[in-house]
Design a protein around this motif. Structure first.
Motif, PDB file in Angstrom:
ATOM      1  N   PHE A 353       0.897  -1.224  -0.086  1.00  0.00           N
ATOM      2  CA  PHE A 353       0.063  -0.084  -0.024  1.00  0.00           C
ATOM      3  C   PHE A 353       0.673   1.411  -0.164  1.00  0.00           C
ATOM      4  CE2 PHE A 353      -2.780  -3.355   1.041  1.00  0.00           C
ATOM      5  CZ  PHE A 353      -4.109  -2.898   1.036  1.00  0.00           C
ATOM      6  N   SER A 356      -0.898   4.618  -1.409  1.00  0.00           N
ATOM      7  CA  SER A 356      -2.372   4.956  -0.786  1.00  0.00           C
ATOM      8  C   SER A 356      -2.172   5.688   0.500  1.00  0.00           C
ATOM      9  CB  SER A 356      -2.982   3.562  -0.771  1.00  0.00           C
ATOM     10  OG  SER A 356      -2.567   2.930   0.432  1.00  0.00           O
ATOM     11  N   ASP A 357      -3.288   6.028   1.104  1.00  0.00           N
ATOM     12  CA  ASP A 357      -3.293   6.751   2.264  1.00  0.00           C
ATOM     13  C   ASP A 357      -3.253   5.844   3.362  1.00  0.00           C
ATOM     14  OD1 ASP A 357      -5.787   5.629   1.914  1.00  0.00           O
ATOM     15  OD2 ASP A 357      -6.807   7.461   2.577  1.00  0.00           O
ATOM     16  N   SER A 358      -3.279   4.391   3.140  1.00  0.00           N
ATOM     17  CA  SER A 358      -2.901   3.560   4.019  1.00  0.00           C
ATOM     18  C   SER A 358      -1.584   3.142   4.424  1.00  0.00           C
ATOM     19  CB  SER A 358      -3.810   2.530   4.259  1.00  0.00           C
ATOM     20  OG  SER A 358      -5.178   2.763   4.176  1.00  0.00           O
ATOM     21  N   ASN A 360      -0.535   0.211   5.458  1.00  0.00           N
ATOM     22  CA  ASN A 360      -0.439  -1.159   5.097  1.00  0.00           C
ATOM     23  C   ASN A 360      -1.907  -1.609   4.925  1.00  0.00           C
ATOM     24  OD1 ASN A 360      -1.097  -1.321   7.813  1.00  0.00           O
ATOM     25  ND2 ASN A 360       0.914  -1.774   8.423  1.00  0.00           N
ATOM     26  N   GLY A 363      -4.179  -1.077   8.236  1.00  0.00           N
ATOM     27  CA  GLY A 363      -4.612   0.374   8.273  1.00  0.00           C
ATOM     28  C   GLY A 363      -5.642   0.235   7.195  1.00  0.00           C
ATOM     29  N   HIS A 364      -5.580  -0.141   6.031  1.00  0.00           N
ATOM     30  CA  HIS A 364      -6.618  -0.245   5.032  1.00  0.00           C
ATOM     31  C   HIS A 364      -7.945  -1.026   5.552  1.00  0.00           C
ATOM     32  CE1 HIS A 364      -8.652  -0.098   1.212  1.00  0.00           C
ATOM     33  NE2 HIS A 364      -8.558  -1.565   1.017  1.00  0.00           N
ATOM     34  N   TRP A 366      -8.922  -1.805   8.524  1.00  0.00           N
ATOM     35  CA  TRP A 366      -9.422  -0.926   9.758  1.00  0.00           C
ATOM     36  C   TRP A 366     -10.290   0.175   9.285  1.00  0.00           C
ATOM     37  CZ3 TRP A 366     -10.575  -1.616  14.603  1.00  0.00           C
ATOM     38  CH2 TRP A 366     -10.915  -0.593  15.467  1.00  0.00           C
ATOM     39  N   LYS A 367      -9.909   0.754   8.265  1.00  0.00           N
ATOM     40  CA  LYS A 367     -10.379   2.134   7.767  1.00  0.00           C
ATOM     41  C   LYS A 367     -11.975   1.386   7.143  1.00  0.00           C
ATOM     42  CE  LYS A 367      -8.170   5.035   5.661  1.00  0.00           C
ATOM     43  NZ  LYS A 367      -7.503   5.954   4.717  1.00  0.00           N
ATOM     44  N   GLN A 431      -7.899  -1.009  17.457  1.00  0.00           N
ATOM     45  CA  GLN A 431      -7.322  -0.630  16.638  1.00  0.00           C
ATOM     46  C   GLN A 431      -5.932  -1.344  16.448  1.00  0.00           C
ATOM     47  OE1 GLN A 431      -6.439   3.710  16.139  1.00  0.00           O
ATOM     48  NE2 GLN A 431      -4.154   3.278  16.126  1.00  0.00           N
ATOM     49  N   VAL A 435      -1.062   1.252  12.113  1.00  0.00           N
ATOM     50  CA  VAL A 435      -1.956   2.121  11.131  1.00  0.00           C
ATOM     51  C   VAL A 435      -1.819   3.207  10.915  1.00  0.00           C
ATOM     52  CG1 VAL A 435      -3.529   0.179  11.885  1.00  0.00           C
ATOM     53  CG2 VAL A 435      -3.690   2.094  13.131  1.00  0.00           C
ATOM     54  N   GLY A 437      -1.514   6.613   9.102  1.00  0.00           N
ATOM     55  CA  GLY A 437      -1.423   7.013   7.664  1.00  0.00           C
ATOM     56  C   GLY A 437      -0.585   8.092   7.190  1.00  0.00           C
TER      57      GLY A 437
END
Length: 466
Positions: A353, A356-358, A360, A363-364, A366-367, A431, A435, A437
């Motif tokens: 990732f 991207s704004d994540s 890993n 984080g993706h 979790w979002k 969480q 994560v 970003g």
């Protein structure tokens, strides 16, 4: 033959052969501290004329006595030393022939040690049956080289060296892991892996058949896995279609069962420490088998956590407490398992990732979970999606396993219970670790310089354990 003169108490005499100086207690008490005089033959006396002094020849007598005792003692000691040295050398040579010289091509891994048929009376059959009782047979370099066609059929290469395919005389296919001299796995890791796997028996752990230590080579002989490793299929757009939902669920369950065995039911409590898709091998029926125990650690019966100054493993699958502080426990493997679950569901690597704004996959995921869009995490190559409830359940399990605090993560026993009891509600995850970003727009602004990208505006962060 001798006398002792004491002016106060008289004289004590020795007659006949002078065997010892022991006399009665009363007599001995009268001459304590007195000088003793011994009668010698004239030949043992030497007169020196000119100095006016007479020197007794008892010095020569003492030298002859000392030599008479020392020489036989030395010869006997030397003889015993050479005897035992030759005996030990012979045993080592015999042991080398019995244990390190096995022919891999002719070795029968399926021989029944209790077999008593007529064919088993031959020398080769007896050796094979005897070796079968050993925890791990050793094979000669020549036989391993021939079995692999002089290491011509290369299956792949991992962090510790290449893996070659081989075939035995009876048709059994094998995989030979040849450790590179430049690899990070030294003799300690090699011995660790051989000892550990030799003691483990589970359908979801790869079977180690033997090893070879010869000519500065260190090799491990495994059962051959025709479908290679999980990452070969999982992260390829075309091959990923072979892994339908049912196969992926079976792989997740098999990995969980293998870890549960390592953590609870094996003879030794073992922490794998390097669980990742490339270390999950697939047999002909796509059943998973955990492999590569070079980094594994053994825990005592009462141990729950340990610390190390040497951080080993693969970033992206390492728990935060291990990567940052060197602390590892069974919950470290649980974290790696959670990353694997999310990768199997999504078909994407945790570290894919970058743009991207994540940070890993964690984080993706979790979002998406917090946005009630967790079903969007499913791998598009799966085609017809499974039931949404089942999909969300496995994503929930994966997120529970990658929570930042080890205390919040379930054990593998809990994970198996979550998988089996499909109708039991699961707790909501907290969480995950790692994560944080990044602002992609700001990065692009910094990297833009007169319309031409410049490497001077790029930064690289390397994470090292303390």
């Amino acid at each position: 033959m001798a006398y002792a003169d004491n002016n106060n108490s008289g004289c004590l005499l020795w007659e006949g052969d002078l065997v010892n100086l022991k006399q009665s207690a009363i007599a001995a008490g009268r001459v304590i501290g007195a000088e003793i005089y011994i009668r010698l033959a004239a030949s043992e006396l030497e007169l020196q004329i000119g100095s006016g002094s007479i020197r007794t020849g008892n010095i020569k007598w003492k030298i002859r006595t000392t030599l008479a005792v020392a020489i036989p003692t030395t010869l006997i000691t030397l003889g015993l030393f050479m005897y035992f040295r030759c005996l030990c050398k012979g045993k080592l040579k015999h042991k080398g022939k019995e244990y390190t010289g096995h022919d891999l091509l002719l070795f029968d891994f399926d021989t029944d040690p209790s077999s008593t048929n007529k064919e088993s009376s031959s020398v080769d059959k007896r050796k094979n049956r005897w070796s079968k009782n050993m925890e791990l047979p050793l094979f000669s370099y020549e036989s391993v080289s021939v079995a692999t066609g002089q290491f011509s059929d290369k299956l792949g290469e991992g962090g510790f060296g290449p893996v070659y395919k081989g075939k035995l005389s009876k048709g059994l296919e094998i995989a030979v892991k040849r450790l590179s001299e430049r690899s990070g796995q030294g003799l300690e890791e090699f011995r660790n892996e051989t000892i550990l796997i030799a003691k483990l028996q589970h359908r979801n752990l790869v079977r180690l058949l033997g090893s070879c230590i010869e000519r500065d080579e260190k090799m491990l002989i495994y059962e051959y896995m025709p479908n290679k490793s999980l990452d070969f299929f999982l992260f390829d757009a075309n091959r990923g279609q072979i892994l339908d939902w049912g196969t992926r669920i079976r792989i997740i369950e098999g990995i969980a069962q293998g870890l549960l065995y390592l953590h609870r039911y094996s003879r030794l409590r073992i922490i794998h420490r390097d669980l990742k898709p490339s270390n999950i091998l697939l047999d002909s029926e796509m059943n998973p088998k955990i492999s590569d125990f070079g980094m594994a650690r053994i825990f005592g019966g009462n141990e729950t956590q340990a610390n190390t100054n040497r951080i080993v493993g693969t970033y992206g699958y390492m728990s935060p407490e291990y990567a940052m502080e060197g602390l590892f426990s069974i919950k470290s493997d649980v974290f790696s398992f959670g990353v694997l679950v999310l990768e199997i569901v999504s078909g994407r690597k945790n570290t894919s990732f970058y743009h991207s704004d994540s940070l890993n996959l964690l984080g993706h995921a979790w979002k998406l979970w917090n946005s009630n869009k967790a079903s969007d995490l499913m791998d598009p190559s799966l085609g017809d999606p499974p039931s949404t409830a089942t999909l969300l359940r496995y994503i929930n399990i994966g997120l529970l396993c990658v929570q930042e605090s080890p205390a919040d993560r379930p054990t593998m026993s809990d994970v198996i219970s979550m998988i089996v009891n499909e109708h039991v509600a699961l707790p909501g995850p907290k969480q995950p670790a790692f994560v944080a970003g990044r602002n992609v727009a700001e990065q692009r602004t910094l990297m833009r310089s007169s319309g031409v990208p410049s490497a001077n505006n790029m930064t690289i962060t390397a994470i090292d354990g303390r």
